[in-house]
Scaffold this motif. Structure first.
Motif, mmCIF file in Angstrom:
data_model
loop_
_atom_site.group_PDB
_atom_site.id
_atom_site.type_symbol
_atom_site.label_atom_id
_atom_site.label_comp_id
_atom_site.label_asym_id
_atom_site.label_seq_id
_atom_site.Cartn_x
_atom_site.Cartn_y
_atom_site.Cartn_z
ATOM 1 N N LEU A 193 0.831 -1.212 0.000
ATOM 2 C CA LEU A 193 0.000 0.000 0.000
ATOM 3 C C LEU A 193 0.862 1.258 0.000
ATOM 4 O O LEU A 193 0.593 2.209 -0.709
ATOM 5 C CB LEU A 193 -0.899 0.001 1.236
ATOM 6 N N THR A 194 1.888 1.219 0.841
ATOM 7 C CA THR A 194 2.895 2.280 0.740
ATOM 8 C C THR A 194 3.914 1.788 -0.270
ATOM 9 O O THR A 194 4.525 0.744 -0.087
ATOM 10 C CB THR A 194 3.594 2.504 2.094
ATOM 11 N N ASN A 195 4.043 2.481 -1.361
ATOM 12 C CA ASN A 195 4.914 1.982 -2.418
ATOM 13 C C ASN A 195 5.653 3.135 -3.092
ATOM 14 O O ASN A 195 5.117 3.808 -3.969
ATOM 15 C CB ASN A 195 4.081 1.199 -3.437
ATOM 16 N N TRP A 196 6.879 3.331 -2.645
ATOM 17 C CA TRP A 196 7.731 4.348 -3.273
ATOM 18 C C TRP A 196 8.401 3.764 -4.507
ATOM 19 O O TRP A 196 8.865 2.619 -4.489
ATOM 20 C CB TRP A 196 8.811 4.828 -2.275
ATOM 21 N N CYS A 197 8.474 4.535 -5.580
ATOM 22 C CA CYS A 197 9.193 4.095 -6.786
ATOM 23 C C CYS A 197 10.687 4.371 -6.601
ATOM 24 O O CYS A 197 11.416 4.540 -7.573
ATOM 25 C CB CYS A 197 8.697 4.856 -8.014
ATOM 26 N N LEU A 198 11.131 4.476 -5.367
ATOM 27 C CA LEU A 198 12.506 4.911 -5.099
ATOM 28 C C LEU A 198 13.280 3.832 -4.351
ATOM 29 O O LEU A 198 12.704 3.107 -3.524
ATOM 30 C CB LEU A 198 12.488 6.196 -4.266
ATOM 31 N N LEU A 199 14.557 3.729 -4.656
ATOM 32 C CA LEU A 199 15.371 2.678 -4.054
ATOM 33 C C LEU A 199 16.847 3.099 -4.071
ATOM 34 O O LEU A 199 17.316 3.683 -5.045
ATOM 35 C CB LEU A 199 15.211 1.410 -4.901
ATOM 36 N N ASN A 200 17.540 2.738 -2.984
ATOM 37 C CA ASN A 200 19.004 2.908 -2.989
ATOM 38 C C ASN A 200 19.597 1.647 -3.602
ATOM 39 O O ASN A 200 20.135 0.789 -2.917
ATOM 40 C CB ASN A 200 19.517 3.092 -1.563
ATOM 41 N N LYS A 201 19.497 1.537 -4.910
ATOM 42 C CA LYS A 201 19.813 0.258 -5.555
ATOM 43 C C LYS A 201 21.306 -0.097 -5.481
ATOM 44 O O LYS A 201 21.651 -1.273 -5.593
ATOM 45 C CB LYS A 201 19.342 0.257 -7.009
ATOM 46 N N GLN A 260 11.954 2.706 -0.963
ATOM 47 C CA GLN A 260 12.556 3.553 0.073
ATOM 48 C C GLN A 260 12.175 5.015 -0.147
ATOM 49 O O GLN A 260 12.474 5.596 -1.196
ATOM 50 C CB GLN A 260 14.071 3.379 0.064
ATOM 51 N N GLU A 261 11.514 5.559 0.848
ATOM 52 C CA GLU A 261 10.995 6.922 0.733
ATOM 53 C C GLU A 261 12.073 7.910 0.282
ATOM 54 O O GLU A 261 11.809 8.827 -0.476
ATOM 55 C CB GLU A 261 10.413 7.346 2.100
ATOM 56 N N GLY A 301 14.941 6.911 -1.253
ATOM 57 C CA GLY A 301 15.840 6.223 -2.185
ATOM 58 C C GLY A 301 16.377 7.184 -3.236
ATOM 59 O O GLY A 301 15.693 8.135 -3.606
ATOM 60 N N ASN A 302 17.586 6.916 -3.721
ATOM 61 C CA ASN A 302 18.146 7.898 -4.653
ATOM 62 C C ASN A 302 18.077 7.520 -6.129
ATOM 63 O O ASN A 302 18.691 8.169 -6.966
ATOM 64 C CB ASN A 302 19.580 8.279 -4.241
ATOM 65 N N TYR A 303 17.304 6.463 -6.464
ATOM 66 C CA TYR A 303 17.037 6.151 -7.871
ATOM 67 C C TYR A 303 15.555 5.836 -8.042
ATOM 68 O O TYR A 303 14.909 5.348 -7.104
ATOM 69 C CB TYR A 303 17.813 4.906 -8.329
ATOM 70 N N TRP A 304 15.071 6.054 -9.251
ATOM 71 C CA TRP A 304 13.694 5.671 -9.590
ATOM 72 C C TRP A 304 13.714 4.198 -9.989
ATOM 73 O O TRP A 304 14.266 3.830 -11.019
ATOM 74 C CB TRP A 304 13.206 6.530 -10.757
ATOM 75 N N VAL A 305 13.154 3.329 -9.169
ATOM 76 C CA VAL A 305 13.126 1.884 -9.456
ATOM 77 C C VAL A 305 11.753 1.327 -9.020
ATOM 78 O O VAL A 305 11.597 0.806 -7.918
ATOM 79 C CB VAL A 305 14.254 1.109 -8.722
ATOM 80 N N PRO A 306 10.742 1.438 -9.878
ATOM 81 C CA PRO A 306 9.386 1.036 -9.496
ATOM 82 C C PRO A 306 9.231 -0.479 -9.375
ATOM 83 O O PRO A 306 10.054 -1.241 -9.882
ATOM 84 C CB PRO A 306 8.528 1.580 -10.640
ATOM 85 N N ALA A 307 8.138 -0.900 -8.712
ATOM 86 C CA ALA A 307 7.940 -2.326 -8.426
ATOM 87 C C ALA A 307 7.090 -3.017 -9.480
ATOM 88 O O ALA A 307 6.138 -2.454 -10.005
ATOM 89 C CB ALA A 307 7.257 -2.465 -7.071
#
Ligand code: FUL
Length: 479
Positions: A242-250, A267-268, A270-276
Protein backbone atom coordinates in the motif's frame (compact mmCIF):
# COMPACT_ATOMS: atom_id res chain seq x y z
CA UNK A 1 8.92 54.31 -28.37
CA UNK A 2 7.03 51.42 -29.96
CA UNK A 3 10.09 49.18 -29.36
CA UNK A 4 10.18 50.05 -25.65
CA UNK A 5 6.49 49.30 -25.37
CA UNK A 6 6.96 45.83 -26.94
CA UNK A 7 9.91 45.05 -24.66
CA UNK A 8 7.85 46.10 -21.63
CA UNK A 9 4.96 43.96 -22.76
CA UNK A 10 7.20 40.89 -23.21
CA UNK A 11 8.66 41.52 -19.74
CA UNK A 12 5.18 41.74 -18.26
CA UNK A 13 4.02 38.51 -19.93
CA UNK A 14 7.12 36.56 -18.91
CA UNK A 15 6.88 37.83 -15.33
CA UNK A 16 3.26 36.73 -14.95
CA UNK A 17 3.82 33.34 -16.62
CA UNK A 18 3.96 30.73 -13.88
CA UNK A 19 6.83 28.29 -14.09
CA UNK A 20 6.08 24.57 -13.70
CA UNK A 21 7.27 22.95 -10.46
CA UNK A 22 10.86 21.75 -10.49
CA UNK A 23 11.23 17.94 -10.48
CA UNK A 24 11.59 16.63 -6.93
CA UNK A 25 14.06 13.82 -6.21
CA UNK A 26 14.68 11.00 -8.71
CA UNK A 27 12.45 10.96 -11.78
CA UNK A 28 11.68 8.13 -14.24
CA UNK A 29 13.65 7.75 -17.47
CA UNK A 30 11.82 7.66 -20.81
CA UNK A 31 12.06 3.87 -20.84
CA UNK A 32 10.60 3.69 -17.35
CA UNK A 33 7.76 6.05 -18.28
CA UNK A 34 6.89 3.76 -21.20
CA UNK A 35 7.04 0.79 -18.83
CA UNK A 36 4.63 2.43 -16.34
CA UNK A 37 2.10 2.68 -19.17
CA UNK A 38 2.30 -1.09 -19.77
CA UNK A 39 0.60 -1.90 -16.42
CA UNK A 40 -0.51 -5.47 -17.19
CA UNK A 41 1.27 -8.10 -19.30
CA UNK A 42 1.82 -11.84 -19.56
CA UNK A 43 4.61 -14.01 -18.21
CA UNK A 44 5.17 -17.27 -20.09
CA UNK A 45 7.05 -20.06 -18.31
CA UNK A 46 7.75 -22.77 -20.84
CA UNK A 47 10.66 -25.21 -21.20
CA UNK A 48 11.60 -28.88 -20.60
CA UNK A 49 9.85 -28.60 -17.20
CA UNK A 50 6.52 -28.44 -19.00
CA UNK A 51 7.18 -32.00 -20.16
CA UNK A 52 8.92 -33.38 -17.07
CA UNK A 53 6.40 -31.99 -14.58
CA UNK A 54 9.04 -30.02 -12.66
CA UNK A 55 9.43 -26.45 -11.46
CA UNK A 56 13.23 -26.38 -11.53
CA UNK A 57 14.86 -28.67 -14.12
CA UNK A 58 18.17 -30.19 -13.02
CA UNK A 59 19.84 -29.44 -16.34
CA UNK A 60 20.26 -33.07 -17.48
CA UNK A 61 16.97 -33.29 -19.40
CA UNK A 62 17.31 -34.80 -22.86
CA UNK A 63 16.53 -32.20 -25.51
CA UNK A 64 14.09 -34.70 -27.01
CA UNK A 65 11.67 -34.24 -24.11
CA UNK A 66 10.79 -30.83 -25.48
CA UNK A 67 8.14 -31.74 -28.03
CA UNK A 68 4.97 -29.64 -27.98
CA UNK A 69 2.37 -31.21 -30.23
CA UNK A 70 0.61 -28.04 -31.32
CA UNK A 71 2.65 -25.02 -30.28
CA UNK A 72 0.95 -21.85 -31.41
CA UNK A 73 2.36 -18.55 -30.19
CA UNK A 74 -0.43 -16.69 -31.94
CA UNK A 75 -2.88 -18.37 -29.54
CA UNK A 76 -0.85 -16.94 -26.62
CA UNK A 77 -0.78 -13.51 -28.22
CA UNK A 78 -4.48 -13.52 -29.08
CA UNK A 79 -5.37 -14.47 -25.51
CA UNK A 80 -3.03 -11.80 -24.12
CA UNK A 81 -4.59 -9.20 -26.40
CA UNK A 82 -8.16 -10.26 -25.66
CA UNK A 83 -7.32 -10.21 -21.95
CA UNK A 84 -6.19 -6.57 -22.21
CA UNK A 85 -2.50 -7.28 -21.69
CA UNK A 86 0.13 -5.19 -23.43
CA UNK A 87 3.02 -7.61 -23.83
CA UNK A 88 4.54 -11.04 -23.21
CA UNK A 89 7.77 -11.91 -21.35
CA UNK A 90 9.02 -15.44 -22.05
CA UNK A 91 11.50 -17.70 -20.24
CA UNK A 92 13.95 -17.88 -23.15
CA UNK A 93 16.14 -19.89 -20.75
CA UNK A 94 15.12 -21.04 -17.26
CA UNK A 95 17.44 -22.51 -14.60
CA UNK A 96 17.72 -25.86 -16.50
CA UNK A 97 19.67 -24.05 -19.22
CA UNK A 98 17.49 -25.27 -22.11
CA UNK A 99 17.16 -22.54 -24.77
CA UNK A 100 13.89 -21.95 -26.60
CA UNK A 101 15.90 -20.53 -29.50
CA UNK A 102 18.71 -22.31 -31.40
CA UNK A 103 21.58 -20.59 -29.59
CA UNK A 104 24.96 -20.88 -31.32
CA UNK A 105 26.61 -21.31 -27.96
CA UNK A 106 25.05 -24.53 -26.67
CA UNK A 107 23.66 -27.85 -27.80
CA UNK A 108 21.06 -27.72 -25.07
CA UNK A 109 18.27 -26.10 -27.06
CA UNK A 110 15.34 -26.56 -29.40
CA UNK A 111 17.76 -27.37 -32.21
CA UNK A 112 18.36 -30.82 -30.73
CA UNK A 113 14.73 -31.49 -29.94
CA UNK A 114 12.21 -33.34 -32.05
CA UNK A 115 9.96 -30.30 -32.25
CA UNK A 116 9.72 -29.03 -35.85
CA UNK A 117 12.55 -31.51 -36.66
CA UNK A 118 14.99 -29.38 -34.72
CA UNK A 119 14.32 -26.39 -36.99
CA UNK A 120 11.95 -24.62 -34.64
CA UNK A 121 12.51 -21.36 -32.76
CA UNK A 122 9.96 -20.37 -30.14
CA UNK A 123 11.29 -16.82 -29.86
CA UNK A 124 10.98 -16.23 -33.57
CA UNK A 125 7.39 -17.46 -33.54
CA UNK A 126 6.59 -15.37 -30.49
CA UNK A 127 8.09 -12.26 -32.10
CA UNK A 128 5.83 -12.66 -35.10
CA UNK A 129 2.77 -13.32 -32.93
CA UNK A 130 3.49 -10.24 -30.77
CA UNK A 131 3.86 -8.11 -33.89
CA UNK A 132 0.63 -9.49 -35.36
CA UNK A 133 -1.28 -8.58 -32.21
CA UNK A 134 0.48 -5.30 -31.41
CA UNK A 135 2.11 -6.60 -28.22
CA UNK A 136 5.54 -5.83 -26.81
CA UNK A 137 7.94 -8.68 -26.13
CA UNK A 138 10.34 -9.30 -23.24
CA UNK A 139 12.85 -12.02 -22.36
CA UNK A 140 13.86 -13.90 -19.20
CA UNK A 141 17.39 -15.26 -19.35
CA UNK A 142 18.18 -17.15 -16.15
CA UNK A 143 21.64 -16.30 -14.81
CA UNK A 144 21.71 -19.60 -12.92
CA UNK A 145 22.31 -22.39 -15.46
CA UNK A 146 22.25 -25.96 -14.13
CA UNK A 147 23.23 -27.41 -17.50
CA UNK A 148 26.37 -25.44 -18.24
CA UNK A 149 29.66 -27.13 -17.38
CA UNK A 150 31.35 -23.76 -16.92
CA UNK A 151 28.78 -22.33 -14.53
CA UNK A 152 30.55 -20.74 -11.54
CA UNK A 153 33.74 -20.00 -13.54
CA UNK A 154 34.51 -16.68 -15.28
CA UNK A 155 33.98 -18.43 -18.63
CA UNK A 156 30.27 -18.70 -17.91
CA UNK A 157 29.91 -14.92 -18.03
CA UNK A 158 31.15 -14.96 -21.62
CA UNK A 159 28.59 -17.66 -22.42
CA UNK A 160 25.77 -15.82 -20.65
CA UNK A 161 26.54 -12.54 -22.37
CA UNK A 162 26.79 -14.20 -25.78
CA UNK A 163 23.32 -15.59 -25.27
CA UNK A 164 22.04 -12.23 -24.13
CA UNK A 165 23.47 -10.66 -27.29
CA UNK A 166 21.66 -13.22 -29.44
CA UNK A 167 18.38 -12.45 -27.73
CA UNK A 168 18.81 -8.72 -27.99
CA UNK A 169 19.95 -8.73 -31.61
CA UNK A 170 17.78 -11.23 -33.41
CA UNK A 171 14.27 -10.64 -32.09
CA UNK A 172 13.38 -7.01 -32.70
CA UNK A 173 12.53 -4.55 -29.96
CA UNK A 174 12.56 -5.96 -26.46
CA UNK A 175 10.70 -3.93 -23.81
CA UNK A 176 11.95 -5.74 -20.70
CA UNK A 177 14.86 -8.01 -19.82
CA UNK A 178 14.15 -10.16 -16.77
CA UNK A 179 17.09 -11.14 -14.56
CA UNK A 180 16.10 -13.72 -12.00
CA UNK A 181 17.75 -13.86 -8.58
CA UNK A 182 17.49 -17.61 -7.88
CA UNK A 183 20.75 -19.56 -7.40
CA UNK A 184 19.92 -22.91 -5.89
CA UNK A 185 23.30 -24.67 -5.86
CA UNK A 186 23.13 -28.24 -7.13
CA UNK A 187 22.81 -29.20 -10.79
CA UNK A 188 24.03 -31.25 -13.74
CA UNK A 189 26.77 -28.78 -14.74
CA UNK A 190 27.98 -30.63 -17.82
CA UNK A 191 27.92 -33.98 -16.03
CA UNK A 192 29.65 -32.96 -12.78
CA UNK A 193 26.37 -33.35 -10.85
CA UNK A 194 27.46 -31.33 -7.90
CA UNK A 195 26.68 -28.28 -5.83
CA UNK A 196 28.16 -25.03 -7.07
CA UNK A 197 27.86 -21.84 -5.12
CA UNK A 198 28.59 -18.37 -6.38
CA UNK A 199 28.79 -15.00 -4.65
CA UNK A 200 25.62 -13.18 -5.75
CA UNK A 201 27.24 -9.88 -5.05
CA UNK A 202 30.27 -10.20 -7.28
CA UNK A 203 30.12 -13.26 -9.56
CA UNK A 204 27.83 -11.95 -12.30
CA UNK A 205 29.55 -8.56 -12.65
CA UNK A 206 26.12 -7.06 -13.39
CA UNK A 207 27.21 -3.56 -14.43
CA UNK A 208 28.98 -4.92 -17.49
CA UNK A 209 26.01 -7.11 -18.43
CA UNK A 210 23.69 -4.13 -18.06
CA UNK A 211 25.89 -2.23 -20.49
CA UNK A 212 25.12 -4.81 -23.20
CA UNK A 213 21.40 -4.27 -22.76
CA UNK A 214 21.77 -0.49 -22.88
CA UNK A 215 23.86 -0.75 -26.02
CA UNK A 216 21.68 -3.22 -27.94
CA UNK A 217 18.21 -2.28 -26.66
CA UNK A 218 18.37 1.26 -25.30
CA UNK A 219 14.62 1.41 -24.70
CA UNK A 220 14.38 -1.87 -22.75
CA UNK A 221 14.00 -1.79 -18.98
CA UNK A 222 15.90 -4.31 -16.87
CA UNK A 223 14.21 -6.12 -14.02
CA UNK A 224 15.86 -7.81 -11.05
CA UNK A 225 15.49 -7.81 -7.26
CA UNK A 226 17.38 -4.58 -7.31
CA UNK A 227 16.67 -3.03 -10.71
CA UNK A 228 18.44 -1.21 -12.30
CA UNK A 229 15.15 -0.07 -13.88
CA UNK A 230 12.38 -2.16 -12.30
CA UNK A 231 12.46 -3.95 -8.95
CA UNK A 232 10.90 -7.14 -7.63
CA UNK A 233 8.03 -6.51 -5.22
CA UNK A 234 9.49 -8.95 -2.68
CA UNK A 235 6.85 -11.72 -2.89
CA UNK A 236 5.26 -14.00 -5.47
CA UNK A 237 1.74 -13.79 -4.04
CA UNK A 238 0.64 -10.84 -6.14
CA UNK A 239 0.80 -8.36 -3.30
CA UNK A 240 1.97 -4.87 -3.99
CA UNK A 241 2.51 -2.72 -0.93
CA UNK A 242 0.00 0.00 0.00
CA UNK A 243 2.90 2.28 0.74
CA UNK A 244 4.91 1.98 -2.42
CA UNK A 245 7.73 4.35 -3.27
CA UNK A 246 9.19 4.09 -6.79
CA UNK A 247 12.51 4.91 -5.10
CA UNK A 248 15.37 2.68 -4.05
CA UNK A 249 19.00 2.91 -2.99
CA UNK A 250 19.81 0.26 -5.56
CA UNK A 251 23.58 0.58 -5.26
CA UNK A 252 23.37 -1.14 -1.88
CA UNK A 253 21.52 -4.12 -3.39
CA UNK A 254 22.05 -6.98 -5.83
CA UNK A 255 19.92 -9.78 -7.35
CA UNK A 256 19.52 -12.77 -5.05
CA UNK A 257 20.33 -10.77 -1.91
CA UNK A 258 18.09 -10.77 1.14
CA UNK A 259 16.15 -7.57 0.49
CA UNK A 260 12.54 -8.76 0.22
CA UNK A 261 11.52 -6.74 3.28
CA UNK A 262 12.65 -3.47 1.68
CA UNK A 263 11.48 -4.19 -1.86
CA UNK A 264 7.75 -4.07 -1.12
CA UNK A 265 7.63 -0.46 0.05
CA UNK A 266 10.70 0.78 -1.74
CA UNK A 267 12.56 3.55 0.07
CA UNK A 268 10.99 6.92 0.73
CA UNK A 269 14.36 8.59 0.38
CA UNK A 270 15.84 6.22 -2.18
CA UNK A 271 18.15 7.90 -4.65
CA UNK A 272 17.04 6.15 -7.87
CA UNK A 273 13.69 5.67 -9.59
CA UNK A 274 13.13 1.88 -9.46
CA UNK A 275 9.39 1.04 -9.50
CA UNK A 276 7.94 -2.33 -8.43
CA UNK A 277 6.67 -5.14 -10.63
CA UNK A 278 4.33 -7.77 -9.17
CA UNK A 279 5.05 -11.21 -10.68
CA UNK A 280 2.55 -13.90 -9.86
CA UNK A 281 1.21 -17.06 -11.48
CA UNK A 282 -2.36 -17.88 -12.46
CA UNK A 283 -1.66 -21.38 -11.04
CA UNK A 284 0.21 -22.61 -7.95
CA UNK A 285 3.31 -23.33 -10.07
CA UNK A 286 5.17 -21.23 -12.63
CA UNK A 287 5.19 -24.11 -15.15
CA UNK A 288 2.23 -26.12 -16.40
CA UNK A 289 1.35 -29.25 -14.43
CA UNK A 290 -1.68 -31.29 -15.36
CA UNK A 291 -2.68 -31.73 -11.74
CA UNK A 292 -3.01 -27.96 -11.41
CA UNK A 293 -5.55 -27.64 -14.22
CA UNK A 294 -8.24 -27.39 -11.57
CA UNK A 295 -6.32 -24.83 -9.52
CA UNK A 296 -6.42 -21.89 -11.88
CA UNK A 297 -7.17 -18.57 -10.18
CA UNK A 298 -10.77 -17.42 -10.56
CA UNK A 299 -11.66 -14.17 -12.39
CA UNK A 300 -12.63 -12.66 -9.02
CA UNK A 301 -9.26 -13.59 -7.55
CA UNK A 302 -7.50 -12.06 -10.57
CA UNK A 303 -9.45 -8.85 -10.02
CA UNK A 304 -8.18 -8.79 -6.43
CA UNK A 305 -4.63 -9.21 -7.78
CA UNK A 306 -5.24 -6.29 -10.09
CA UNK A 307 -6.19 -4.09 -7.14
CA UNK A 308 -3.19 -5.27 -5.12
CA UNK A 309 -0.76 -4.59 -7.99
CA UNK A 310 -1.85 -2.01 -10.57
CA UNK A 311 -4.01 -0.47 -7.85
CA UNK A 312 -0.91 -0.09 -5.68
CA UNK A 313 1.47 1.71 -7.97
CA UNK A 314 2.95 -1.49 -9.48
CA UNK A 315 2.79 -3.32 -12.79
CA UNK A 316 1.20 -6.78 -12.94
CA UNK A 317 3.19 -9.53 -14.67
CA UNK A 318 0.77 -12.46 -14.69
CA UNK A 319 2.18 -15.87 -15.54
CA UNK A 320 0.09 -18.12 -17.80
CA UNK A 321 2.11 -21.28 -18.61
CA UNK A 322 1.50 -23.16 -21.88
CA UNK A 323 0.81 -26.90 -21.58
CA UNK A 324 2.41 -29.86 -23.37
CA UNK A 325 0.61 -28.97 -26.56
CA UNK A 326 2.27 -25.56 -26.44
CA UNK A 327 -1.10 -23.87 -25.90
CA UNK A 328 -2.54 -21.91 -23.00
CA UNK A 329 -4.96 -24.25 -21.30
CA UNK A 330 -8.72 -23.72 -21.74
CA UNK A 331 -9.25 -23.17 -18.01
CA UNK A 332 -6.65 -20.40 -17.87
CA UNK A 333 -8.05 -18.75 -20.99
CA UNK A 334 -11.58 -18.83 -19.63
CA UNK A 335 -10.51 -17.23 -16.38
CA UNK A 336 -8.42 -14.53 -18.08
CA UNK A 337 -11.22 -13.50 -20.41
CA UNK A 338 -13.79 -13.49 -17.62
CA UNK A 339 -11.40 -11.35 -15.56
CA UNK A 340 -11.20 -8.88 -18.47
CA UNK A 341 -14.99 -8.69 -18.54
CA UNK A 342 -15.12 -8.14 -14.77
CA UNK A 343 -12.53 -5.40 -15.05
CA UNK A 344 -14.38 -3.69 -17.87
CA UNK A 345 -17.56 -3.67 -15.80
CA UNK A 346 -15.69 -2.49 -12.73
CA UNK A 347 -14.39 0.58 -14.57
CA UNK A 348 -17.16 1.27 -17.06
CA UNK A 349 -18.94 3.94 -15.08
CA UNK A 350 -16.56 6.88 -14.61
CA UNK A 351 -18.18 9.74 -12.73
CA UNK A 352 -15.59 12.51 -12.39
CA UNK A 353 -14.76 13.44 -15.99
CA UNK A 354 -15.71 16.99 -16.84
CA UNK A 355 -17.41 17.62 -13.46
CA UNK A 356 -16.93 20.91 -11.64
CA UNK A 357 -13.81 20.77 -9.53
CA UNK A 358 -12.18 23.29 -7.23
CA UNK A 359 -8.93 23.37 -5.27
CA UNK A 360 -7.97 25.00 -1.97
CA UNK A 361 -5.01 26.51 -3.84
CA UNK A 362 -3.37 26.33 -7.25
CA UNK A 363 -0.13 27.41 -8.79
CA UNK A 364 -1.74 29.44 -11.56
CA UNK A 365 -4.17 29.01 -14.36
CA UNK A 366 -2.19 26.43 -16.32
CA UNK A 367 -2.24 24.22 -13.24
CA UNK A 368 -5.90 24.42 -12.40
CA UNK A 369 -7.84 21.71 -10.61
CA UNK A 370 -9.78 20.96 -13.80
CA UNK A 371 -6.61 19.39 -15.23
CA UNK A 372 -7.17 16.27 -13.13
CA UNK A 373 -10.43 15.31 -14.81
CA UNK A 374 -9.86 16.53 -18.36
CA UNK A 375 -8.79 13.07 -19.60
CA UNK A 376 -5.37 14.47 -20.59
CA UNK A 377 -2.43 12.74 -18.82
CA UNK A 378 -0.09 15.60 -19.77
CA UNK A 379 -1.90 18.27 -17.78
CA UNK A 380 -1.86 18.39 -13.99
CA UNK A 381 -3.02 20.34 -10.98
CA UNK A 382 -0.17 21.83 -8.96
CA UNK A 383 0.07 24.19 -6.02
CA UNK A 384 2.68 26.84 -5.27
CA UNK A 385 6.07 25.53 -4.18
CA UNK A 386 5.50 26.04 -0.47
CA UNK A 387 1.95 24.66 -0.42
CA UNK A 388 2.23 20.99 0.48
CA UNK A 389 -1.16 20.74 2.16
CA UNK A 390 -4.06 21.15 -0.24
CA UNK A 391 -7.36 19.67 -1.30
CA UNK A 392 -9.61 19.17 -4.29
CA UNK A 393 -13.38 19.04 -4.22
CA UNK A 394 -15.35 17.40 -7.04
CA UNK A 395 -18.92 18.51 -7.36
CA UNK A 396 -20.86 15.61 -8.86
CA UNK A 397 -23.89 17.81 -9.46
CA UNK A 398 -26.39 15.48 -7.82
CA UNK A 399 -26.51 12.65 -5.28
CA UNK A 400 -24.40 9.90 -6.86
CA UNK A 401 -23.28 6.44 -5.73
CA UNK A 402 -19.48 6.03 -5.65
CA UNK A 403 -17.23 3.17 -4.44
CA UNK A 404 -13.86 3.47 -6.20
CA UNK A 405 -11.27 6.20 -6.57
CA UNK A 406 -8.27 6.30 -8.90
CA UNK A 407 -5.50 8.87 -8.46
CA UNK A 408 -2.30 9.50 -10.44
CA UNK A 409 0.63 11.76 -9.76
CA UNK A 410 2.41 13.44 -12.65
CA UNK A 411 5.47 11.26 -12.08
CA UNK A 412 7.66 13.03 -14.65
CA UNK A 413 8.21 15.48 -11.78
CA UNK A 414 8.93 12.75 -9.21
CA UNK A 415 6.90 10.96 -6.56
CA UNK A 416 5.83 13.40 -3.85
CA UNK A 417 2.67 12.62 -1.91
CA UNK A 418 3.22 11.05 1.52
CA UNK A 419 -0.30 11.17 2.98
CA UNK A 420 -3.74 11.66 1.51
CA UNK A 421 -7.38 10.88 2.19
CA UNK A 422 -10.69 10.91 0.37
CA UNK A 423 -13.97 12.00 1.96
CA UNK A 424 -17.60 12.26 0.89
CA UNK A 425 -20.03 14.98 1.85
CA UNK A 426 -22.90 13.13 3.54
CA UNK A 427 -25.70 14.68 5.62
CA UNK A 428 -23.89 17.99 5.81
CA UNK A 429 -20.55 16.51 6.97
CA UNK A 430 -17.33 15.26 5.46
CA UNK A 431 -17.06 11.50 6.05
CA UNK A 432 -13.79 9.67 5.55
CA UNK A 433 -13.77 7.01 2.78
CA UNK A 434 -10.11 6.04 2.65
CA UNK A 435 -6.73 7.27 3.73
CA UNK A 436 -3.39 6.41 2.28
CA UNK A 437 0.28 7.20 2.03
CA UNK A 438 1.87 7.06 -1.43
CA UNK A 439 0.26 7.56 -4.85
CA UNK A 440 2.89 7.47 -7.64
CA UNK A 441 1.90 6.33 -11.13
CA UNK A 442 -1.51 5.07 -9.96
CA UNK A 443 -3.56 4.00 -6.98
CA UNK A 444 -7.04 2.53 -7.21
CA UNK A 445 -8.87 2.29 -3.89
CA UNK A 446 -12.11 0.59 -2.91
CA UNK A 447 -14.61 1.71 -0.31
CA UNK A 448 -18.21 0.78 0.48
CA UNK A 449 -20.79 2.51 -1.72
CA UNK A 450 -21.49 6.04 -0.61
CA UNK A 451 -24.21 8.34 -1.93
CA UNK A 452 -22.93 11.85 -2.18
CA UNK A 453 -22.83 14.97 -4.30
CA UNK A 454 -19.24 15.95 -3.41
CA UNK A 455 -15.95 14.13 -2.95
CA UNK A 456 -12.92 15.76 -1.35
CA UNK A 457 -9.33 14.57 -1.80
CA UNK A 458 -6.96 16.07 0.73
CA UNK A 459 -3.21 15.89 0.63
CA UNK A 460 -1.88 16.35 4.13
CA UNK A 461 1.81 15.57 3.59
CA UNK A 462 3.95 15.85 0.49
CA UNK A 463 7.68 16.13 -0.10
CA UNK A 464 7.06 19.10 -2.38
CA UNK A 465 4.00 20.76 -3.89
CA UNK A 466 1.66 18.02 -5.13
CA UNK A 467 1.30 17.44 -8.88
CA UNK A 468 -1.80 15.39 -9.65
CA UNK A 469 -2.55 14.48 -13.25
CA UNK A 470 -5.61 12.30 -12.99
CA UNK A 471 -8.56 11.59 -10.76
CA UNK A 472 -11.36 9.15 -11.54
CA UNK A 473 -14.38 8.01 -9.56
CA UNK A 474 -16.41 4.90 -10.22
CA UNK A 475 -19.53 3.10 -9.18
CA UNK A 476 -18.39 -0.50 -9.59
CA UNK A 477 -20.92 -3.36 -9.37
CA UNK A 478 -21.63 -4.74 -5.91
CA UNK A 479 -21.13 -2.89 -2.67
C1 FUL B 1 11.96 -17.41 -9.47
C2 FUL B 1 12.35 -18.70 -10.20
O1 FUL B 1 13.15 -19.53 -9.40
C3 FUL B 1 11.03 -19.36 -10.54
O2 FUL B 1 11.21 -20.61 -11.12
C4 FUL B 1 10.27 -18.42 -11.47
O3 FUL B 1 10.94 -18.30 -12.69
C5 FUL B 1 10.08 -17.06 -10.81
C6 FUL B 1 9.42 -16.05 -11.67
O4 FUL B 1 11.33 -16.55 -10.38
O5 FUL B 1 13.02 -16.81 -8.88
Amino acid sequence: MKKIFIVLLICLISCTEVKPPEPYGPVPSERQLAWHEMEYYMFVHFTVNTFTDKEWGYGDEKESVFNPTGLDCSQWAKVAKDAGMKGIIITAKHHDGFCLWPSKFTEHSVKNSLWRDGKGNVLKELRKACDDYGLKMGVYLSPWDRNSGVYSTPEYLIYYRNQLRELLTDYGNIFEVWFDGANGGDGFYGGARETRRIDNKTYYDWPNTHQIVRELQPVAVMFSDAGPDVRWVGNERGMGSLTNWCLLNKDEMYPGGDFAAILGEGQENGNYWVPAEVDVSIRPGWFWHEKQDSQVRSPENLLELYYSSVGRNSNLLLNVPPDKRGLLHENDVKSLIAFKELRDKEFSNELAKGKKISASCTRGKEYNASNVNDGNPDTYWATKDNQTIADLVIDLGSQTEVNRILIQEYIKLGQRVQEYKAEAFVNGEWTKLIEGTTIGHKVIRKFPVVKTSKIRISISKSKACPVISNLELYRAPGN
